[in-house]
Design a protein around this motif. Structure first.
Motif, PDB file in Angstrom:
ATOM      1  N   VAL A  78      -4.885  31.785  64.828  1.00 42.31           N
ATOM      2  CA  VAL A  78      -4.846  31.452  66.259  1.00 42.31           C
ATOM      3  C   VAL A  78      -5.578  30.124  66.375  1.00 42.31           C
ATOM      4  O   VAL A  78      -6.809  30.067  66.297  1.00 42.31           O
ATOM      5  N   GLU A  79      -4.823  29.061  66.561  1.00 45.74           N
ATOM      6  CA  GLU A  79      -5.385  27.716  66.399  1.00 45.74           C
ATOM      7  C   GLU A  79      -4.557  26.705  67.186  1.00 45.74           C
ATOM      8  O   GLU A  79      -3.348  26.836  67.304  1.00 45.74           O
ATOM      9  N   ARG A  80      -5.229  25.701  67.705  1.00 49.13           N
ATOM     10  CA  ARG A  80      -4.584  24.619  68.457  1.00 49.13           C
ATOM     11  C   ARG A  80      -4.549  23.357  67.619  1.00 49.13           C
ATOM     12  O   ARG A  80      -5.525  23.039  66.932  1.00 49.13           O
ATOM     13  N   GLU A  81      -3.421  22.652  67.677  1.00 50.14           N
ATOM     14  CA  GLU A  81      -3.365  21.336  67.040  1.00 50.14           C
ATOM     15  C   GLU A  81      -2.596  20.373  67.936  1.00 50.14           C
ATOM     16  O   GLU A  81      -1.763  20.791  68.749  1.00 50.14           O
ATOM     17  N   VAL A  82      -2.887  19.098  67.787  1.00 49.74           N
ATOM     18  CA  VAL A  82      -2.179  18.048  68.511  1.00 49.74           C
ATOM     19  C   VAL A  82      -1.154  17.439  67.571  1.00 49.74           C
ATOM     20  O   VAL A  82      -1.478  17.072  66.438  1.00 49.74           O
ATOM     21  N   THR A  83       0.100  17.383  67.995  1.00 48.74           N
ATOM     22  CA  THR A  83       1.170  16.881  67.143  1.00 48.74           C
ATOM     23  C   THR A  83       1.136  15.357  67.065  1.00 48.74           C
ATOM     24  O   THR A  83       0.424  14.691  67.826  1.00 48.74           O
ATOM     25  N   LEU A  91       0.391  22.091  70.075  1.00 46.40           N
ATOM     26  CA  LEU A  91       1.012  23.212  69.368  1.00 46.40           C
ATOM     27  C   LEU A  91      -0.066  24.253  69.112  1.00 46.40           C
ATOM     28  O   LEU A  91      -1.066  23.973  68.440  1.00 46.40           O
ATOM     29  N   VAL A  92       0.117  25.445  69.678  1.00 48.39           N
ATOM     30  CA  VAL A  92      -0.827  26.542  69.485  1.00 48.39           C
ATOM     31  C   VAL A  92      -0.179  27.576  68.570  1.00 48.39           C
ATOM     32  O   VAL A  92       0.940  28.041  68.842  1.00 48.39           O
ATOM     33  N   HIS A  93      -0.845  27.909  67.499  1.00 45.69           N
ATOM     34  CA  HIS A  93      -0.332  28.898  66.558  1.00 45.69           C
ATOM     35  C   HIS A  93      -0.936  30.267  66.856  1.00 45.69           C
ATOM     36  O   HIS A  93      -2.125  30.394  67.170  1.00 45.69           O
ATOM     37  N   ASN A  94      -0.097  31.297  66.721  1.00 44.04           N
ATOM     38  CA  ASN A  94      -0.539  32.680  66.896  1.00 44.04           C
ATOM     39  C   ASN A  94       0.353  33.546  66.002  1.00 44.04           C
ATOM     40  O   ASN A  94       1.329  34.142  66.459  1.00 44.04           O
ATOM     41  N   TYR A  95       0.030  33.595  64.708  1.00 39.74           N
ATOM     42  CA  TYR A  95       0.868  34.329  63.762  1.00 39.74           C
ATOM     43  C   TYR A  95       0.028  34.821  62.583  1.00 39.74           C
ATOM     44  O   TYR A  95      -1.142  34.473  62.458  1.00 39.74           O
ATOM     45  N   GLY A  96       0.651  35.656  61.748  1.00 34.53           N
ATOM     46  CA  GLY A  96      -0.033  36.174  60.563  1.00 34.53           C
ATOM     47  C   GLY A  96      -0.723  37.502  60.790  1.00 34.53           C
ATOM     48  O   GLY A  96      -1.720  37.803  60.141  1.00 34.53           O
ATOM     49  N   HIS A  97      -0.165  38.352  61.665  1.00 37.78           N
ATOM     50  CA  HIS A  97      -0.849  39.581  62.083  1.00 37.78           C
ATOM     51  C   HIS A  97      -0.606  40.779  61.178  1.00 37.78           C
ATOM     52  O   HIS A  97      -1.152  41.858  61.430  1.00 37.78           O
ATOM     53  N   GLY A  98       0.198  40.614  60.149  1.00 40.42           N
ATOM     54  CA  GLY A  98       0.401  41.691  59.188  1.00 40.42           C
ATOM     55  C   GLY A  98       0.872  42.968  59.836  1.00 40.42           C
ATOM     56  O   GLY A  98       1.793  42.968  60.651  1.00 40.42           O
ATOM     57  N   ALA A 101      -4.831  32.634  72.582  1.00 45.07           N
ATOM     58  CA  ALA A 101      -3.817  31.596  72.447  1.00 45.07           C
ATOM     59  C   ALA A 101      -3.539  30.919  73.787  1.00 45.07           C
ATOM     60  O   ALA A 101      -3.386  29.692  73.865  1.00 45.07           O
ATOM     61  N   ALA A 102      -3.494  31.720  74.863  1.00 47.94           N
ATOM     62  CA  ALA A 102      -3.261  31.146  76.187  1.00 47.94           C
ATOM     63  C   ALA A 102      -4.403  30.224  76.593  1.00 47.94           C
ATOM     64  O   ALA A 102      -4.170  29.176  77.216  1.00 47.94           O
ATOM     65  N   ALA A 103      -5.622  30.582  76.249  1.00 50.37           N
ATOM     66  CA  ALA A 103      -6.763  29.717  76.553  1.00 50.37           C
ATOM     67  C   ALA A 103      -6.663  28.390  75.798  1.00 50.37           C
ATOM     68  O   ALA A 103      -6.997  27.329  76.340  1.00 50.37           O
ATOM     69  N   LEU A 104      -6.189  28.456  74.558  1.00 47.94           N
ATOM     70  CA  LEU A 104      -6.027  27.231  73.771  1.00 47.94           C
ATOM     71  C   LEU A 104      -4.899  26.341  74.329  1.00 47.94           C
ATOM     72  O   LEU A 104      -4.908  25.126  74.132  1.00 47.94           O
ATOM     73  N   ALA A 105      -3.945  26.994  75.008  1.00 40.45           N
ATOM     74  CA  ALA A 105      -2.819  26.246  75.584  1.00 40.45           C
ATOM     75  C   ALA A 105      -3.158  25.643  76.937  1.00 40.45           C
ATOM     76  O   ALA A 105      -2.377  24.838  77.466  1.00 40.45           O
ATOM     77  N   ALA A 106      -4.291  26.017  77.508  1.00 38.49           N
ATOM     78  CA  ALA A 106      -4.654  25.505  78.835  1.00 38.49           C
ATOM     79  C   ALA A 106      -5.040  24.039  78.746  1.00 38.49           C
ATOM     80  O   ALA A 106      -5.638  23.592  77.758  1.00 38.49           O
ATOM     81  N   PRO A 107      -4.695  23.243  79.757  1.00 35.16           N
ATOM     82  CA  PRO A 107      -5.119  21.847  79.756  1.00 35.16           C
ATOM     83  C   PRO A 107      -6.628  21.741  79.842  1.00 35.16           C
ATOM     84  O   PRO A 107      -7.302  22.601  80.420  1.00 35.16           O
TER      85      PRO A 107
END
Length: 308
Positions: free
Chosen positions: A267-272, A278-285, A299-305
């Motif tokens: 669960v991580e935010r990156e700038v393209t 781009l916010v990632h939210n994967y790998g939950h097995g 993830a929603a918090a990371l997507a907030a401006p």
């Protein structure tokens, strides 16, 4: 528009994240390769429990946040698909659980293992409920072939196993789970065992559509076809716990590929390169249902401006 978000992925992680975003006022579109009812999430057993998921330092908070949501949804079981059901984690011990266990009411240790009353989720019903909730929030679900992450100002990547190619992230891998659905011979409580041999496990969950028997945890196996010999062993293992299962008519065979990731959930935010977010939210097995709401909120918090 700054409020527009594309969520990639239509499993339980993608739908939950889209709901949190949409109900906060964002305009959301969900892109997915298949309808939610055809996703890996639809195959899941649906028991809330932090199972086969890392990192341990973050999983507890995500799991407990999700537990509180399911406890509320369990007030409307026919509509939500969520029920509170008793059962046993055979072989488990309270001192072997993480700090999160202290916040789960009613856990008790017995000579056989840890008994609990936990959310047990009928996933097909639950996913339909999430779709209705998204529709009510004005969100569209678009079934489309997603070969690359969209070049848009704000994207949330909930692509599960697809993240292996889309990101690309070679640390994402499948853990194959095979299950059998039989006519329920009167089993009212769920059961899991901590024992695992050769990628084979033992559990059963009473669902409205039948008794769900499992299972397997086959690392790196991409095969989606049910194996008859594996199914026979699943039934035999479960019947050793509850003998009436041996003669229960088989209703269906299911296979799903859990989207595992070696370092754990991302669960991580990156700038393209083009300045998008781009916010990632994967790998939950095998525990996507268990942590879905906690991860979605993060993830929603990371997507907030940024504020200010």
């Amino acid at each position: 528009m700054s409020d527009d978000v594309i969520v990639v992925g239509g499993g339980v992680i993608g739908l939950t994240t889209a709901i949190v975003l949409a109900e906060s006022g964002r305009r959301v579109r969900v892109w997915c390769g298949t309808r939610p009812q055809e996703s890996t999430s639809a195959v899941a057993g649906g028991l809330w429990w932090p199972y086969r998921i890392e990192p341990e330092t973050r999983v507890g908070a995500w799991s407990l946040a999700s537990l509180r949501v399911y406890e509320e949804l369990a007030r409307r079981p026919e509509e939500s698909g969520v029920r509170l059901v008793g059962g046993l984690h055979a072989g488990a011990r309270l001192d072997g659980l993480g700090p999160w266990a202290a916040h789960v009411a009613g856990l008790r240790e017995s000579p056989e293992g840890v008994a609990a009353v936990l959310p047990l989720i009928d996933m097909p019903t639950y996913l339909r409920g999430l779709e209705r909730r998204l529709t009510a929030a004005g969100t569209t679900i678009e079934v489309r072939r997603v070969e690359r992450l969209p070049d848009a100002p704000l994207v949330v990547n909930c692509s599960g196993l697809g993240a292996r190619d889309l990101v690309p992230d070679p640390q994402v891998r499948p853990v194959r789970g095979q299950l059998v659905v039989v006519e329920n011979p009167g089993v009212r409580e769920w059961y899991t065992s901590t024992e695992e041999r050769g990628g084979e496990t033992t559990y059963f969950f009473p669902q409205p559509y039948g008794l769900l028997l499992g299972g397997t945890a086959q690392e790196g196996d991409w095969n989606l076809a049910p194996d008859p010999a594996t199914a026979e062993r699943i039934i035999a293992r479960c019947a050793r716990i509850h003998p009436k299962i041996a003669d229960a008519p088989v209703r269906a065979h299911r296979v799903g590929l859990r989207p595992a990731r070696d370092p754990g959930v991302r669960v991580e935010r990156e700038v393209t390169a083009r300045g998008g977010v781009l916010v990632h939210n994967y790998g939950h097995g095998g525990a996507g249902v268990t942590v879905a709401w906690g991860c979605a909120e993060e993830a929603a918090a990371l997507a907030a401006p940024p504020s200010g």
